[in-house]
Design a protein around this motif. Structure first.
Motif, PDB file in Angstrom:
ATOM      1  N   HIS A 142       9.616  -2.238   0.438  1.00 55.38           N
ATOM      2  CA  HIS A 142       9.611  -0.792   0.193  1.00 55.38           C
ATOM      3  C   HIS A 142       8.403  -0.388  -0.658  1.00 55.38           C
ATOM      4  O   HIS A 142       7.719   0.599  -0.353  1.00 55.38           O
ATOM      5  CB  HIS A 142      10.897  -0.376  -0.527  1.00 55.38           C
ATOM      6  N   LEU A 143       8.138  -1.138  -1.709  1.00 50.87           N
ATOM      7  CA  LEU A 143       7.029  -0.803  -2.597  1.00 50.87           C
ATOM      8  C   LEU A 143       5.684  -0.972  -1.898  1.00 50.87           C
ATOM      9  O   LEU A 143       4.766  -0.165  -2.094  1.00 50.87           O
ATOM     10  CB  LEU A 143       7.089  -1.674  -3.854  1.00 50.87           C
ATOM     11  N   THR A 144       5.558  -1.998  -1.081  1.00 51.38           N
ATOM     12  CA  THR A 144       4.293  -2.229  -0.389  1.00 51.38           C
ATOM     13  C   THR A 144       4.022  -1.131   0.630  1.00 51.38           C
ATOM     14  O   THR A 144       2.874  -0.701   0.810  1.00 51.38           O
ATOM     15  CB  THR A 144       4.294  -3.600   0.309  1.00 51.38           C
ATOM     16  N   LEU A 145       5.049  -0.660   1.306  1.00 44.42           N
ATOM     17  CA  LEU A 145       4.867   0.447   2.244  1.00 44.42           C
ATOM     18  C   LEU A 145       4.429   1.711   1.513  1.00 44.42           C
ATOM     19  O   LEU A 145       3.528   2.433   1.973  1.00 44.42           O
ATOM     20  CB  LEU A 145       6.159   0.706   3.017  1.00 44.42           C
ATOM     21  N   LEU A 146       5.040   1.987   0.360  1.00 48.35           N
ATOM     22  CA  LEU A 146       4.627   3.143  -0.430  1.00 48.35           C
ATOM     23  C   LEU A 146       3.182   2.985  -0.900  1.00 48.35           C
ATOM     24  O   LEU A 146       2.397   3.945  -0.883  1.00 48.35           O
ATOM     25  CB  LEU A 146       5.564   3.323  -1.623  1.00 48.35           C
ATOM     26  N   GLY A 147       2.823   1.772  -1.307  1.00 50.67           N
ATOM     27  CA  GLY A 147       1.446   1.514  -1.706  1.00 50.67           C
ATOM     28  C   GLY A 147       0.468   1.724  -0.558  1.00 50.67           C
ATOM     29  O   GLY A 147      -0.632   2.259  -0.749  1.00 50.67           O
ATOM     30  N   ASN A 148       0.835   1.327   0.652  1.00 47.40           N
ATOM     31  CA  ASN A 148      -0.030   1.543   1.801  1.00 47.40           C
ATOM     32  C   ASN A 148      -0.170   3.024   2.131  1.00 47.40           C
ATOM     33  O   ASN A 148      -1.230   3.459   2.587  1.00 47.40           O
ATOM     34  CB  ASN A 148       0.509   0.775   3.018  1.00 47.40           C
ATOM     35  N   PHE A 149       0.884   3.798   1.931  1.00 43.37           N
ATOM     36  CA  PHE A 149       0.797   5.243   2.122  1.00 43.37           C
ATOM     37  C   PHE A 149      -0.231   5.837   1.156  1.00 43.37           C
ATOM     38  O   PHE A 149      -1.098   6.630   1.551  1.00 43.37           O
ATOM     39  CB  PHE A 149       2.167   5.882   1.897  1.00 43.37           C
ATOM     40  N   ALA A 150      -0.148   5.451  -0.125  1.00 44.24           N
ATOM     41  CA  ALA A 150      -1.104   5.941  -1.123  1.00 44.24           C
ATOM     42  C   ALA A 150      -2.519   5.470  -0.800  1.00 44.24           C
ATOM     43  O   ALA A 150      -3.492   6.214  -0.968  1.00 44.24           O
ATOM     44  CB  ALA A 150      -0.685   5.464  -2.515  1.00 44.24           C
TER      45      ALA A 150
END
Length: 567
Positions: free
Chosen positions: A323-331
């Motif tokens: 979940h955190l890595t996907l959010l990081g990729n969005f940013a």
């Protein structure tokens, strides 16, 4: 083509995050397991790496072909924007046509990635790749021979649909061809053409437009595609999927594909034109945006409950790290596409450089980006001490570097103009591939690697679209506020409409006005773009927060992908 067929019962080797709680992995579906693992799989289970085998000539030639495709995809994402004013002038294009010619490529990439992900997992990588290459070649040809703006838009749409398949299949095939343990090396090597294409795009677009013809933006793709296709047909030998066409058609998640295609399209299109073609509060923006959001939600609910083989199964989202890595990729996507769009425009609008002059000024930035795109991920593989420390370090650098871009102005020294963007580019280059590692390491089954790559790219490109939409809105709002008190007469009259400010930038070089009249306009451009850089600093800060709570997952896995390379 090898004779061995894909066994749907290939075992899945589970992984667990170091130091993670059991809740992080309790929902993982380990998939079917065979009774007797192969030597390679047994070695992976026991933690013993098998003896490395030398890669064949066919492997290396196949990898070279894939790098060509990655180069073309990233090149075409950035070449056309520089040439668009000239194209629109020669073909008498309207503002609406110019908008679609500019944004159509990226939008088509975003909306088709889930469909490519679903189809490639059922029909195989090579047929899906061939389809993408065909559409990209057709789109390049249509663009090159276009006699009106409608044809230009059609060409860009075809290139976007095909380019998305080429980019996704390139990354999935590399993942299938390599083990997780050696993947950092090949991801680093694959970053070279991607970074070079993104960086050379504006320069080549400007050179072709000024010295030959903008049509060469399309023509140049065809011979490179021809060489790549020949190498792939002859040398890329992947384990085939042995089942009938009817069986494959039944396995494709058609319902999910339709919902994702419709939902993402209706969601990202109004985001792309908000405050550019239509105001945020206009029904043309709000209605499709809300319908799209509802369809995306329906897609997620459908995926979790209905299909037997969903595009993005629930097991992919099993841990906090995912979940955190996907959010990081969005940013990351928001920062990457927004700064790449507006930093060259900053040099043209504020320091009055030509498009080529801006590209030359950014050359050190470009070189550093390529070096770190390769070196960042390879360094993790060489040191073998996990990757979270590197991701945290580069997010810190990206956050600081984005903030420092706000110091640039109309009176900045040459050393500042050359040097400040380098910090941003080093981090954006390194994170390009480093952010792949947590997701690929977290999958419970190597067969899910293709799915998780598709998920990553969808989220990253969605971040890019949202970032560009926010940047456009911020730029127009701040520019309008900064010029409200100015007397914009004569050649500056078009700037009364803030939405025309970006397209007016090439004309600033030819405006014959005294400094006391022109300088406040240049300051307005600088103020508007600083607001974008500071916003991207905030996105980078979000990325840093995600990295602080991400946990390392072991990279010491040696099983190959579901359609592994066969010598």
């Amino acid at each position: 083509m090898g004779s061995e067929t894909l066994n749907p019962g290939d075992p899945a080797v589970g992984v667990q995050e170091k130091g993670g709680s059991s809740s992080d992995s309790q929902d993982v579906d380990p998939g079917p397991k065979s009774e007797v693992p192969s030597d390679t799989e047994a070695a992976a289970i026991n933690g013993d790496a098998p003896q490395k085998t030398k890669k064949s000539l066919a492997f290396h030639l196949s990898f070279i072909a894939i790098t060509f495709l990655s180069f073309l995809f990233s090149l075409d994402a950035t070449t056309q924007a520089v040439a668009l004013p000239v194209i629109a002038e020669q073909l008498h294009g309207t503002t609406l046509q110019s908008f679609w010619a500019n944004i159509g490529y990226l939008l088509c990439v975003v909306v088709t990635l889930p469909l490519y992900t679903a189809v490639s997992d059922v029909f195989g990588r090579k047929p899906t790749l061939y389809f993408g290459i065909f559409l990209f070649a057709l789109g390049s040809l249509v663009f090159a021979i276009a006699q009106n703006m409608v044809t230009v838009v059609v060409g860009r749409v075809l290139q976007g649909i095909g380019g998305g398949g080429m980019d996704l299949m390139s990354e999935i095939i590399v993942a299938d061809m390599t083990t997780l343990q050696e993947r950092s090396l090949y991801l680093g090597l694959l970053a070279i053409p991607t970074a070079i294409g993104s960086i050379l795009g504006p320069t080549l677009g400007a050179l072709f437009t000024a010295n030959v013809s903008w049509r060469w933006i399309g023509w140049i793709n065809l011979p490179i595609l021809g060489v790549s296709l020949f190498l792939i047909v002859v040398f890329l030998r992947l384990r085939p999927i042995d089942s009938s066409i009817a069986s494959k058609l039944k396995r494709v998640d058609w319902g999910g594909s339709f919902l994702s295609l419709a939902g993402i399209t209706l969601f990202v299109v109004p985001l792309s034109w908000a405050n550019s073609l239509y105001p945020w509060r206009a029904w043309e923006t709000l209605v499709p945006l809300l319908i799209g959001a509802a369809l995306v939600f329906a897609f997620m609910m459908y995926e979790f409950k209905v299909p037997k083989q969903p595009i993005f199964p629930l097991r992919l989202f099993h841990s906090r790290t995912v979940h955190l890595t996907l959010l990081g990729n969005f940013a990351y996507g928001a920062s990457l596409y927004s700064v790449l769009q507006y930093l060259p425009l900053f040099y043209q609008a504020v320091t009055l450089r030509t498009a080529i002059g801006a590209a030359v000024t950014l050359l050190p930035t470009s070189i550093v980006s390529v070096v770190f795109a390769v070196g960042g991920v390879i360094m993790v593989g060489v040191l073998g001490k996990g990757y979270v420390w590197a991701i945290i370090m580069y997010w810190v650098i990206l956050t600081v570097g984005s903030g420092l871009l706000g110091l640039l102005g109309e009176n900045s020294s040459a050393s500042m103009l050359l040097g400040l963007p380098i910090l941003w580019s080093s981090a954006i280059g390194a994170l390009m591939r480093l952010l792949h590692l947590p997701l690929q390491a977290s999958v419970s089954s190597v067969d899910d690697t293709g799915l998780v790559i598709g998920l990553l790219l969808v989220v990253r490109l969605l971040g890019g679209v949202v970032g560009l939409a926010m940047s456009s809105s911020i730029f127009n709002s701040v520019f309008e506020a900064s010029t409200r008190h100015l007397d914009l007469m004569g050649p500056l009259a078009p700037l009364r409409d803030a939405s025309q400010a970006v397209s007016f930038i090439p004309q600033l070089l030819n405006v014959n006005l005294p400094p006391e009249t022109l300088d406040p306009v240049l300051q307005a451009y600088a103020t508007a773009m600083r607001a974008i850089f500071y916003t991207m600093t905030g996105f980078s800060g979000v990325g840093l927060l995600t990295a602080l709570f991400t946990q390392d997952v072991s990279l010491k896995r040696t099983e190959l992908g579901r359609q592994r390379f066969e010598n």
